[in-house]
Structures are given as structure tokens and as C-alpha cells.
Design a protein around this motif. Structure first.
Motif, PDB file in Angstrom:
ATOM      1  N   UNK A  47       0.749  -1.372   0.112  1.00  0.00           N
ATOM      2  CA  UNK A  47      -0.025  -0.223   0.044  1.00  0.00           C
ATOM      3  C   UNK A  47       0.789   1.287   0.290  1.00  0.00           C
ATOM      4  N   UNK A  48      -0.068   2.276  -0.298  1.00  0.00           N
ATOM      5  CA  UNK A  48       1.022   3.770  -0.147  1.00  0.00           C
ATOM      6  C   UNK A  48       1.195   4.024   1.177  1.00  0.00           C
ATOM      7  N   UNK A  49       2.526   4.535   1.331  1.00  0.00           N
ATOM      8  CA  UNK A  49       3.249   4.963   2.783  1.00  0.00           C
ATOM      9  C   UNK A  49       3.643   3.580   3.381  1.00  0.00           C
ATOM     10  N   UNK A  50       3.682   2.540   2.549  1.00  0.00           N
ATOM     11  CA  UNK A  50       4.368   1.256   3.302  1.00  0.00           C
ATOM     12  C   UNK A  50       5.484   0.870   2.884  1.00  0.00           C
ATOM     13  N   UNK A  51       6.222   0.097   3.420  1.00  0.00           N
ATOM     14  CA  UNK A  51       7.441  -0.315   2.947  1.00  0.00           C
ATOM     15  C   UNK A  51       7.345  -1.588   2.177  1.00  0.00           C
ATOM     16  N   UNK A  52       7.673  -1.536   0.950  1.00  0.00           N
ATOM     17  CA  UNK A  52       7.613  -2.910   0.149  1.00  0.00           C
ATOM     18  C   UNK A  52       8.538  -3.834   0.653  1.00  0.00           C
ATOM     19  N   UNK A  53       8.218  -5.195   0.992  1.00  0.00           N
ATOM     20  CA  UNK A  53       9.372  -6.052   1.243  1.00  0.00           C
ATOM     21  C   UNK A  53      10.641  -6.336   0.387  1.00  0.00           C
ATOM     22  N   UNK A  54      10.384  -5.842  -0.794  1.00  0.00           N
ATOM     23  CA  UNK A  54      11.372  -5.995  -1.946  1.00  0.00           C
ATOM     24  C   UNK A  54      12.378  -4.793  -1.563  1.00  0.00           C
ATOM     25  N   UNK A  55      11.830  -3.771  -1.210  1.00  0.00           N
ATOM     26  CA  UNK A  55      12.533  -2.650  -1.229  1.00  0.00           C
ATOM     27  C   UNK A  55      13.562  -2.813   0.205  1.00  0.00           C
ATOM     28  N   UNK A  56      12.818  -3.543   1.102  1.00  0.00           N
ATOM     29  CA  UNK A  56      13.635  -3.888   2.401  1.00  0.00           C
ATOM     30  C   UNK A  56      14.945  -4.724   1.786  1.00  0.00           C
ATOM     31  N   UNK A  57      14.588  -5.886   1.006  1.00  0.00           N
ATOM     32  CA  UNK A  57      15.506  -6.854   0.520  1.00  0.00           C
ATOM     33  C   UNK A  57      16.757  -5.941  -0.209  1.00  0.00           C
TER      34      UNK A  57
END
Length: 155
Positions: free
Chosen positions: A68-78
């Protein structure tokens, strides 16, 4: 992904320092002068990673992980973890290179004028490498998922 091992970083640091010390010892007279800002290019990267670490940590602590918006995508963290691991290696190698250079130059300061002028740039580079390693390890730490609270039995 396993966390970066400090022992691996130390081995790389020592290897780079020894290799560069040997090379500089043999070829110092053929090297160009080292400007004060030679190693400073790592500082902006360290700053960006530190800012990203705080942003990621805040999102994880607030459980704002997802699509969702303003959420950290798990791939971004990876991707941030991969960047942190690579930056830790680059910073470690860079710090080792500058230390190896300094190990040759500092004792030569009393006899070589070039050694006096090369020292500040090497010191800036050494500190930049250490700062990058610290920010990379902080970013990697901030990307860890929080531990799940233990299930409490019903009374």
C-alpha cells in the motif's frame, strides 16, 4: 539472508591494508599526489544509507510493511539489505586501502615532503571508509524484522 560477519570485514580490511602497503612501498614515487577530497566520495553514500536506515526502521516499527501507499515494500527492504552488504564491503576495502597507504606515508613524513601533503587525503579516505561501514551495518540492522511476541497462554 545472514547478517554481515564482522570477521569477514576484518579479513578484507587487513588484506587490503597489507596489499596496498606493499604496493605503495614499491611504487610511491610514481603515484600522483593525493588531494584532500580523494576519499570523500563515500560520505554522501554513508549519509544516504543512514537516512534510509532511519526511514526503514520507522516503517518496520510501525508495522507499515506491504504494497500500500506509505508502506515499505518487502522487496525494497531486501534491496536495502543488499545495498548495505555491498557498501560494508566497499567501505571496508576502502578503509583498508587508505590505512595501507597511511602505514607507508606516516613514517615517511619527516623525510618526504610528498608524504606530508598526501597524509590528509588518506586520513579523510580512511575515516570515510569507516563511516560507510558503520552506516551500512546500521542500515542492515534496521532492515531486520522485529521479533514476534511470544504467544501467551489463555488463563
Amino acid at each position: 539472508m545472514k547478517p554481515t560477519r564482522v570477521l569477514d570485514l576484518l579479513v578484507l580490511f587487513v588484506f587490503a591494508a597489507v596489499a596496498v602497503w606493499l604496493l605503495v612501498r614499491g611504487f610511491y614515487g610514481q603515484l600522483p599526489a593525493i588531494p584532500i577530497y580523494a576519499g570523500a566520495s563515500l560520505y554522501p553514500i554513508a549519509a544516504i544509507e543512514t537516512i534510509a536506515a532511519f526511514m526503514i526502521r520507522a516503517r518496520i516499527n510501525e508495522h507499515e510493511i506491504g504494497d500500500g501507499p506509505r508502506q515499505l515494500h518487502p522487496l525494497t527492504a531486501a534491496k536495502a539489505v543488499a545495498l548495505a552488504k555491498a557498501s560494508a564491503l566497499v567501505g571496508t576495502a576502502s578503509a583498508g586501502v587508505w590505512l595501507g597507504f597511511l602505514l607507508y606515508v606516516l613514517p615517511q613524513r619527516s623525510t618526504l615532503r610528498a608524504a606530508v601533503s598526501d597524509s590528509p587525503g588518506a586520513i579523510v579516505g580512511l575515516i570515510a571508509g569507516i563511516v560507510l561501514v558503520a552506516s551500512a551495518l546500521w542500515l542492515e540492522h534496521c532492515c531486520k524484522t522485529p521479533d514476534d511476541p511470544p504467544d501467551e497462554p489463555a488463563h
